[in-house]
Write an enzyme that holds these catalytic residues in place. Structure first.
Site, PDB file in Angstrom:
ATOM      1  N   HIS A 187     -55.714  67.900   5.524  1.00 15.04           N
ATOM      2  CA  HIS A 187     -55.744  67.876   7.153  1.00 15.04           C
ATOM      3  C   HIS A 187     -55.587  68.707   7.486  1.00 15.04           C
ATOM      4  CE1 HIS A 187     -54.276  63.594   7.160  1.00 15.04           C
ATOM      5  NE2 HIS A 187     -53.888  63.626   5.731  1.00 15.04           N
ATOM      6  N   ASP A 236     -52.390  66.470  13.888  1.00 20.85           N
ATOM      7  CA  ASP A 236     -53.236  65.237  13.624  1.00 20.85           C
ATOM      8  C   ASP A 236     -52.686  63.609  13.963  1.00 20.85           C
ATOM      9  OD1 ASP A 236     -53.591  65.566  10.378  1.00 20.85           O
ATOM     10  OD2 ASP A 236     -52.675  63.447  10.454  1.00 20.85           O
TER      11      ASP A 236
END
Ligand code: UDP
Length: 422
Positions: free
Chosen positions: A17, A112
Site C-alpha cells: 500500500h 490510503d
C-alpha cells in the site's frame, strides 16, 4: 500571498500500500517544491519507503512514524487486524502530536482509501480529502456497493450456496464479475473481521469523484530495494532462450497451500519449462523431495526478485501469479501473458479481467493447482501467440494514458491543482 500550508499524507502500512501512495506524493512534491508533505505510516513501513533510496526522495517529504503497537511474531494477518483495531486513534494522535491540537493550518489530507476515517478528519478541519486507491476500479466498485450487493443477494455472510457463477449484472461496469469473484467480506468470507468492517466503512465513506491516474507502474520511480538484484536473477535469465521461461510469484502476502505448491512444482518438472520462482526460504521444504536437484539445470529460486525487471526480460514468456493488482499491471506493461491462481481480496476480480475480459491469460481450473492443470496452462500460454499480441495492445493503451495527452496525465493535473497550488 497565500500561506504555504503542509499537506498531510496517511499511508496504510501493510502489503504493497505505502509505496504507490508515496510515489504519487513524490510527483506532487517535485511539482510543488515550496510545499511540505508529512508522510504518516509505521516505522517499519516508513523504513521500507524512505530507508534505502534517500537520493530519490524530495526533501519536502518528511516521514512521521505512527505507533505500530505490540510486536508480533505470529501470522502477519494477526498483526494487520490488530493494527486496524486501533488505527483511528493512532493516526489522530500522531497528527496531533506533530501539529498540535489547535493547529488546523493544513492544506489537504491525502490518505490510503483504507483509512476511511480521514474523510471525517478533513471535514472537521474544513480541508479537502484525497482518498488514494492503489488497486483496480472493479474491486473498488464492489466495496462502494457492498450494502447494495448484500441487499440484492440475500445470503448469509459465510455461504454463497452454489451461486458463485451468477453475474453481478445489477451494478454498472461489473456485469462480467461473478458472485464468487467478489472480494472477501463484501458478501461472503465473514462480515465481522477487522478487515471486513474496515472495508465496509471504507465503501460508505468513499468520495464520489474518481480520477484514474494509473497505471502506477508506468509513473513511479523504482525504489532501489525492489529493483536491486542481489540473487542474480537477471544474470540467470540472460542465459535462457527468448520467451521460454515461466516466472512464478504470489506477491508479498499470500502463498497457495503446501499441496498446491507441490502440485505446481510437479507440473513445472514434467513440463520441462525453465522457471524462475520468487520463493521464500521457509517454503522450499514444501516442494517435493529432490525437485530442485532434478530441475537444477533449468530452475532459479530466490526469496525476493526484482519483479518488474524480470517481467521485462525477453526470456520470460509467462507469469504464474496470484493476480495482485501491481503484478497484473507490471505483467501487462512487460507484455507477458499470465496464468492466474488468485488467493483473496481483489485477486479473483483481477483474475476475471485477465482471463475472461482482456483475454491475456488463463486461470487455473477450479482455482487449485494440480500437476495436469499446471502443464495444460503452461502449454496453452506458450502455444497461443494471440495472447501476447493482446497484452501488447493493452500496454499501448496504458502508455498513451500516461503520455502528454493521455487521460491519466490529465487526471493527475486536475488533482495537482488541488494539492500543489501554492
Ligand atoms: N515483488 C517483487 N519481488 C518479489 C515479490 C513481489 O518485486 O519477489 C513486487 C511486485 O513487483 C509487485 C509487488 O511486490 O510490485 C506485489 O504487489 P501485488 O499487488 O501484485 O501483490 P500483493 O503483494 O499486494 O499481494
Amino acid at each position: 500571498m497565500a500561506s504555504k500550508k503542509p499537506n498531510h499524507v496517511m499511508a496504510f502500512p501493510y502489503g504493497t500500500h505505502a509505496i504507490p501512495l508515496f510515489n504519487v506524493v513524490r510527483r506532487f512534491a517535485i511539482q510543488a517544491p515550496s510545499l511540505t508533505f508529512s508522510f504518516f505510516s509505521t516505522s517499519k513501513s516508513n523504513k521500507s519507503v524512505f530507508g534505502t533510496s534517500s537520493s530519490n526522495i524530495p526533501s519536502n517529504i518528511k516521514p512521521y512514524n505512527v505507533d505500530d503497537g505490540e510486536s508480533f511474531t505470529g501470522h502477519p494477518k494477526d498483526e494487520v487486524f490488530s493494527f486496524i483495531k486501533s488505527m483511528v486513534e493512532k493516526y489522530k494522535n500522531r497528527v496531533h502530536s506533530v501539529y498540535g491540537g489547535g493547529d488546523m493550518m493544513i492544506k489537504c489530507l491525502i490518505s490510503d482509501t483504507f483509512l476511511y476515517f480521514v474523510g471525517d478528519m478533513a471535514d472537521q478541519m474544513g480541508v479537502p480529502w484525497i482518498s488514494f486507491w492503489a488497486g483496480g476500479p472493479c474491486s473498488l466498485s464492489a466495496h462502494f456497493h457492498t450494502d447494495l450487493i448484500r441487499l440484492s443477494i440475500p445470503l448469509g455472510p459465510n455461504d454463497i450456496e452454489g451461486r458463485e457463477e451468477e453475474p453481478m449484472d445489477f451494478i454498472p461496469g461489473l456485469s462480467f464479475v461473478k458472485i464468487g469473484d467478489l472480494p472477501d467480506g463484501v458478501l461472503f468470507g465473514g462480515w465481522a473481521s477487522e478487515l471486513a468492517v474496515m472495508l465496509h466503512k471504507m465503501g460508505l465513506a468513499l468520495p464520489l469523484k474518481c480520477l484514474p491516474i494509473g497505471p502506477f507502474t508506468l509513473t513511479s520511480q523504482n525504489l532501489s530495494h525492489t529493483h536491486d538484484d542481489p540473487y542474480g536473477c537477471l544474470t540467470w535469465l540472460d542465459q535462457q532462450k527468448q520467451t521460454s521461461v515461466a516466472y512464478i510469484s504470489f506477491g508479498t502476502m499470500t502463498t497457495p497451500p503446501p499441496d498446491e505448491l507441490a502440485a505446481l512444482a510437479e507440473g513445472l518438472e514434467e513440463s520441462g519449462v525453465p522457471f524462475i520462482w520468487s520463493l521464500k526460504d521457509h517454503l522450499v521444504s514444501q516442494l517435493p523431495d529432490g525437485f530442485l536437484e532434478r530441475t537444477r539445470n533449468r530452475e532459479f529460486t530466490a526469496p525476493w526478485t526484482p519483479q518488474k525487471r524480470i517481467l521485462k526480460h525477453n526470456a520470460v514468456g509467462v507469469f504464474v501469479t496470484h493476480c495482485g493488482w501491481n503484478s497484473v499491471m507490471e505483467s501487462i506493461m512487460a507484455g507477458v501473458p499470465m496464468i492466474c491462481r488468485p488467493c483473496f481480496g481483489d485477486q479473483r476480480i483481477n483474475c476475471r479481467l485477465v482471463s475472461d475480459v482482456w483475454g491475456i491469460g488463463t486461470r487455473i481450473k477450479d482455482g487449485v493447482f494440480t500437476k495436469e492443470e499446471t502443464m495444460k496452462c503452461l502449454d496453452m500460454i506458450f502455444s497461443e501467440e494471440k495472447l501476447r499480441e493482446k497484452v501488447g495492445a493493452l500496454r499501448g493503451f496504458a502508455k498513451h494514458a500516461v503520455g502528454p495527452k493521455g487521460s491519466s496525465t490529465k487526471n493527475f493535473n486536475t488533482l495537482a491543482e488541488i494539492v500543489c497550488e501554492v
